[in-house]
Motif scaffolding. Sequence first.
Motif, PDB file in Angstrom:
ATOM      1  N   LEU A  32       0.749  -1.347   0.097  1.00 43.48           N
ATOM      2  CA  LEU A  32       0.391   0.149  -0.221  1.00 43.48           C
ATOM      3  C   LEU A  32       1.321   1.493  -0.277  1.00 43.48           C
ATOM      4  CD1 LEU A  32      -3.158   1.118   0.178  1.00 43.48           C
ATOM      5  CD2 LEU A  32      -2.710   1.391   3.093  1.00 43.48           C
ATOM      6  N   GLY A  33       0.602   1.935  -0.736  1.00 38.95           N
ATOM      7  CA  GLY A  33       1.495   3.293  -1.173  1.00 38.95           C
ATOM      8  C   GLY A  33       0.951   4.506  -1.620  1.00 38.95           C
ATOM      9  N   GLU A  49      -9.483   5.936   4.635  1.00 35.82           N
ATOM     10  CA  GLU A  49     -10.536   5.060   5.862  1.00 35.82           C
ATOM     11  C   GLU A  49     -10.310   3.368   4.950  1.00 35.82           C
ATOM     12  OE1 GLU A  49     -14.889   3.474   7.041  1.00 35.82           O
ATOM     13  OE2 GLU A  49     -14.550   5.567   6.566  1.00 35.82           O
ATOM     14  N   HIS A  50     -10.231   3.475   3.891  1.00 33.66           N
ATOM     15  CA  HIS A  50     -10.339   1.615   3.141  1.00 33.66           C
ATOM     16  C   HIS A  50      -8.234   1.546   3.698  1.00 33.66           C
ATOM     17  CE1 HIS A  50     -14.073   1.717   1.739  1.00 33.66           C
ATOM     18  NE2 HIS A  50     -14.231   0.650   2.430  1.00 33.66           N
ATOM     19  N   GLY A  51      -7.576   2.517   2.966  1.00 35.38           N
ATOM     20  CA  GLY A  51      -6.267   2.565   3.278  1.00 35.38           C
ATOM     21  C   GLY A  51      -5.697   2.175   4.332  1.00 35.38           C
ATOM     22  N   GLU A  52      -6.319   2.950   5.948  1.00 36.74           N
ATOM     23  CA  GLU A  52      -5.823   2.405   7.274  1.00 36.74           C
ATOM     24  C   GLU A  52      -6.575   0.908   7.604  1.00 36.74           C
ATOM     25  OE1 GLU A  52      -7.381   5.696   9.249  1.00 36.74           O
ATOM     26  OE2 GLU A  52      -5.910   7.446   8.196  1.00 36.74           O
ATOM     27  N   ARG A  53      -7.389   0.097   7.468  1.00 38.73           N
ATOM     28  CA  ARG A  53      -8.147  -0.222   7.881  1.00 38.73           C
ATOM     29  C   ARG A  53      -8.194  -1.803   7.337  1.00 38.73           C
ATOM     30  NH1 ARG A  53     -14.872   0.454   7.946  1.00 38.73           N
ATOM     31  NH2 ARG A  53     -14.173  -0.392   5.753  1.00 38.73           N
ATOM     32  N   LEU A  54      -6.860  -1.561   5.776  1.00 40.60           N
ATOM     33  CA  LEU A  54      -6.583  -3.136   5.273  1.00 40.60           C
ATOM     34  C   LEU A  54      -6.086  -3.885   5.706  1.00 40.60           C
ATOM     35  CD1 LEU A  54      -5.839  -4.339   2.677  1.00 40.60           C
ATOM     36  CD2 LEU A  54      -3.782  -2.886   2.897  1.00 40.60           C
ATOM     37  N   VAL A  62       1.656  -7.106   4.504  1.00 42.55           N
ATOM     38  CA  VAL A  62       1.480  -6.023   4.653  1.00 42.55           C
ATOM     39  C   VAL A  62       2.625  -5.013   4.659  1.00 42.55           C
ATOM     40  CG1 VAL A  62       0.034  -3.788   4.664  1.00 42.55           C
ATOM     41  CG2 VAL A  62      -0.951  -6.625   4.981  1.00 42.55           C
ATOM     42  N   VAL A  63       3.693  -4.273   3.687  1.00 38.11           N
ATOM     43  CA  VAL A  63       3.841  -3.251   3.429  1.00 38.11           C
ATOM     44  C   VAL A  63       3.045  -2.136   3.265  1.00 38.11           C
ATOM     45  CG1 VAL A  63       5.986  -2.622   2.663  1.00 38.11           C
ATOM     46  CG2 VAL A  63       5.737  -4.786   2.707  1.00 38.11           C
ATOM     47  N   ARG A  64       3.581  -0.754   4.010  1.00 44.59           N
ATOM     48  CA  ARG A  64       3.060   0.306   3.914  1.00 44.59           C
ATOM     49  C   ARG A  64       4.018   1.881   3.241  1.00 44.59           C
ATOM     50  NH1 ARG A  64      -2.222   0.317   5.469  1.00 44.59           N
ATOM     51  NH2 ARG A  64      -3.021  -1.661   6.894  1.00 44.59           N
ATOM     52  N   LEU A  65       4.017   1.901   2.683  1.00 46.83           N
ATOM     53  CA  LEU A  65       4.614   3.016   1.950  1.00 46.83           C
ATOM     54  C   LEU A  65       4.279   4.161   2.018  1.00 46.83           C
ATOM     55  CD1 LEU A  65       5.706   1.429  -1.758  1.00 46.83           C
ATOM     56  CD2 LEU A  65       7.559   0.971   0.626  1.00 46.83           C
ATOM     57  N   SER A  66       5.320   4.877   3.375  1.00 46.45           N
ATOM     58  CA  SER A  66       4.998   6.829   3.230  1.00 46.45           C
ATOM     59  C   SER A  66       4.884   7.435   2.165  1.00 46.45           C
ATOM     60  CB  SER A  66       5.618   7.010   4.392  1.00 46.45           C
ATOM     61  OG  SER A  66       6.877   6.989   3.929  1.00 46.45           O
TER      62      SER A  66
END
Length: 125
Positions: A32-33, A49-54, A62-66
């Motif tokens: 998720l980027g 909202e959907h990005g935070e709850r993924l 799950v890799v969250r790119l800032s």
Amino acid sequence: MVSPVRRCSRTACGRPAVATLTYVYADSTAVLGPLATYAEPHCYDLCAEHGERLTAPRGWEVVRLSDPSAPTRPSGDDLEALANAVREAARPQPRPADGGRGPRTADPVEVARRGHLRVLRSPDS
């Protein structure tokens, strides 16, 4: 007419998209980027909202790119470093015994220049 704002890919969600979700099936990873420049067929745009709850399937990561352009909040280490720098600047500096009038060394001598760069030579050499 098509709206220029990309919307969340989730069913029945009409909020604007702020992130893009892609899957790396070989590594069992969901990434998720920041919102991609262009809408891609195998990527999913998500609202905040959907990005935070993924969540990802069991066994997946799950890799969250800032977003590098997004403002970041200072960490505890940043605040501690700032406090230490302020303390150091406020600490009184010791004065030399001769009142700061010790023997002065000669200034370096400019021997060449190229654009904004200068080549300096010590006067002792």
